[in-house]
Write a protein that holds these residues in place. Sequence first.
Motif, mmCIF file in Angstrom:
data_model
loop_
_atom_site.group_PDB
_atom_site.id
_atom_site.type_symbol
_atom_site.label_atom_id
_atom_site.label_comp_id
_atom_site.label_asym_id
_atom_site.label_seq_id
_atom_site.Cartn_x
_atom_site.Cartn_y
_atom_site.Cartn_z
ATOM 1 N N THR A 95 -4.944 -27.934 -59.034
ATOM 2 C CA THR A 95 -5.823 -27.186 -59.943
ATOM 3 C C THR A 95 -7.269 -27.154 -59.471
ATOM 4 O OG1 THR A 95 -6.243 -29.135 -61.330
ATOM 5 C CG2 THR A 95 -4.396 -27.715 -61.961
ATOM 6 N N GLY A 96 -7.707 -28.176 -58.733
ATOM 7 C CA GLY A 96 -9.142 -28.269 -58.465
ATOM 8 C C GLY A 96 -9.571 -28.158 -57.020
ATOM 9 N N ILE A 97 -8.656 -28.414 -56.081
ATOM 10 C CA ILE A 97 -9.101 -28.523 -54.687
ATOM 11 C C ILE A 97 -8.462 -27.448 -53.796
ATOM 12 C CG2 ILE A 97 -9.122 -30.002 -52.632
ATOM 13 C CD1 ILE A 97 -9.326 -32.410 -54.525
ATOM 14 N N GLY A 126 -7.069 -24.389 -54.148
ATOM 15 C CA GLY A 126 -7.554 -23.018 -54.253
ATOM 16 C C GLY A 126 -9.004 -22.900 -53.837
ATOM 17 N N ALA A 127 -9.808 -23.883 -54.242
ATOM 18 C CA ALA A 127 -11.236 -23.873 -53.901
ATOM 19 C C ALA A 127 -11.437 -23.992 -52.395
ATOM 20 C CB ALA A 127 -11.951 -25.013 -54.622
ATOM 21 N N TRP A 184 -7.046 -22.159 -49.743
ATOM 22 C CA TRP A 184 -5.616 -22.117 -49.418
ATOM 23 C C TRP A 184 -4.965 -21.092 -50.326
ATOM 24 C CZ3 TRP A 184 -4.075 -27.925 -48.360
ATOM 25 C CH2 TRP A 184 -4.915 -28.387 -47.336
ATOM 26 N N GLU A 185 -4.617 -19.942 -49.728
ATOM 27 C CA GLU A 185 -4.232 -18.779 -50.532
ATOM 28 C C GLU A 185 -2.930 -18.988 -51.281
ATOM 29 O OE1 GLU A 185 -4.489 -15.250 -48.216
ATOM 30 O OE2 GLU A 185 -6.633 -15.513 -47.843
ATOM 31 N N VAL A 204 -2.074 -21.644 -52.819
ATOM 32 C CA VAL A 204 -2.410 -22.346 -54.062
ATOM 33 C C VAL A 204 -3.159 -21.417 -55.012
ATOM 34 C CG1 VAL A 204 -3.696 -24.261 -55.078
ATOM 35 C CG2 VAL A 204 -2.429 -24.613 -52.951
ATOM 36 N N SER A 205 -4.158 -20.677 -54.505
ATOM 37 C CA SER A 205 -4.886 -19.769 -55.397
ATOM 38 C C SER A 205 -3.953 -18.660 -55.885
ATOM 39 C CB SER A 205 -6.128 -19.195 -54.713
ATOM 40 O OG SER A 205 -5.817 -18.642 -53.468
#
Lengths: 120, 136
Positions: free
Chosen positions: A32-34, A36-37, A40-41, A43-44
């Motif tokens: 949730t926090g790392i 996507g930020a 890493w597409e 995950v996002s």
Amino acid sequence: MRGRSHEPIFWSVFGLGGIVAAIFIPVIIFVTGIGGAAGWEAVSGALAHGEDGIGALLRHAPVRAVLGLIMALAAVHAAHRIRHTLIDLHVHAPPAVLIVASYGAAAVVSVLTAIVLALF
Amino acid sequence: MDGEVLTQPTFRSLGWTWWTRRPSYLLVFLRETSSVFIAVQVVLVLVLLHKAGQPAADYQAYLDFLWNPGMVVFHVVSIAFALLHTYTWFNLMPQTVAIRIRGRRIPGLLLVAPQFGGWAVVTGLIIAWVWWVGAG
């Protein structure tokens, strides 16, 4: 001075929450926090709004039930530890106030999580 | 780290600065502090789940907040504390569970190692699942 015989129920939920938090909280923070930020597409993409993203992650009821249980147990675990740490730091509050504030907050978080996941 | 989870009354007699007295006490204090980060992260995920049911723009605004550089620093600190909790919790097991086979306590390593193995498998499966959903 030793022993916690007055709170075996809180302690057993705390213990279960400790295991659940140990297993699941690091990966939940990562997803949730790392991830996507960090760009890493995959995950996002999985957290994107709608049916192909977070909707797909939460589509199945058992997933939502398990996630809700994880969050509730982790919340009770954290509340128990925070309460004892405040006592260890000699925070002078009436015991009943600490109990209501800590476990009460965990109960509110648990109920809100259940509602949000049930309505998803 | 031997079983301090049950020995906190000791700290109560040392004044509120007990955690500055020894490195091992500081580690206990940091371990207990992990609960604050776990609590905050649970609330952040709760809000994320709530926003997921809201219009896309609201959800995206929350993701932008959750993924801004300052918050990412907070997440990295949080995951470090969460992993400290994982490490200390698994290592506590031999002190809280005594399994005997033919009258002998089985070695602590046999209780601790499978937990790290299970943790790695569960973590890997969840990341693979998220990856699969996100790439699909």
